[in-house]
Enzyme design. Structure first.
Site, mmCIF file in Angstrom:
data_model
loop_
_atom_site.group_PDB
_atom_site.id
_atom_site.type_symbol
_atom_site.label_atom_id
_atom_site.label_comp_id
_atom_site.label_asym_id
_atom_site.label_seq_id
_atom_site.Cartn_x
_atom_site.Cartn_y
_atom_site.Cartn_z
ATOM 1 N N GLY A 53 -37.002 55.559 13.340
ATOM 2 C CA GLY A 53 -37.898 55.534 14.485
ATOM 3 C C GLY A 53 -37.417 54.645 15.614
ATOM 4 O O GLY A 53 -37.119 53.482 15.411
ATOM 5 N N SER A 54 -37.338 55.169 16.837
ATOM 6 C CA SER A 54 -36.797 54.408 17.948
ATOM 7 C C SER A 54 -36.860 55.244 19.222
ATOM 8 O O SER A 54 -37.626 56.201 19.297
ATOM 9 C CB SER A 54 -35.357 54.002 17.637
ATOM 10 O OG SER A 54 -34.685 55.063 17.005
#
EC number: 4.1.1.65
Length: 217
Positions: free
Chosen positions: A184-185
């Protein structure tokens, strides 16, 4: 299913942990062990799913700007890019959930002219200040249309490992891999002000395939 090379360390830890917890659950919980094993098996499967490498036909591009990652467009705005351009640019930000493919791809074709890793904070990836305050990388490519295009991998609250393989002087090919982010990013792309933006906030993108903008020759 083909797995990304960045999966090796994580899968070893996940496999050892799964085996240990499964053994303890069966030994101590006996008939109740399935209450632990079933959700654990789902989590174990999600680790494999996260590191999947989908087969995609990557085309040649000259003026097109390609989505660098799978995710959702969360920001399109005019900003001042102070690290490389030192001028105003259009920022397109794409957020990746833990369920997205996390391969990072070049948005344009050209030559890599700059790369730098920045240590930093771990604000949630959709926070506006994460672009300048979070752990991140910055890469610049001199495009085939003779524009400097800057893009950043940004770590989020969960993502704590950013990898980028490019070197200054490398030939960048739009849609081809240059790095990876775990769990996640966000990816930010900074484009010239006269760029034609072909995406909108809320659009879902497929990295290496979808065209998000077109630059002037």
């Amino acid at each position: 299913m083909k797995l990304h090379k960045e999966s090796r360390g994580t899968l070893i830890v996940a496999s050892v942990s799964f085996a240990l917890i499964a053994f303890l659950a069966v030994y101590f919980l006996e008939g109740w062990s399935l209450l632990v094993l079933l959700p654990l098996l789902v989590l174990y499967g999600l680790v494999f799913w996260f590191f999947r490498v989908p087969e995609r036909e990557i085309l040649e591009h000259h003026e097109n700007v390609i989505a660098p990652v799978d995710g959702k467009v969360v920001m399109i705005k005019k900003v001042y890019e102070e690290e490389i351009l030192k001028s105003e640019a259009i920022q397109v930000s794409i957020f990746m959930s833990p369920l997205n493919v996390h391969i990072c791809r070049y948005p344009v074709s050209g030559q890599v002219t700059y790369k730098k890793y920045h240590p930093g904070k771990y604000l949630v990836a959709w926070h506006e200040k994460s672009s300048t305050e979070n752990e991140r990388t910055t890469v610049a490519v001199q495009s085939r249309t003779d524009h400097t295009v800057v893009f950043r991998q940004i770590a989020g609250y969960v993502a704590r490992r950013i990898v980028f393989y490019c070197k200054e002087g490398d030939q960048a090919k739009a849609g081809h891999e240059f790095g990876f982010i775990k769990f996640g990013s966000r990816m930010d792309v900074f484009l010239p002000l006269d760029t034609e933006i072909l995406c909108k906030i809320g659009d879902k993108t497929k990295g290496g395939i979808d065209i998000i903008a077109k630059m002037q020759s």
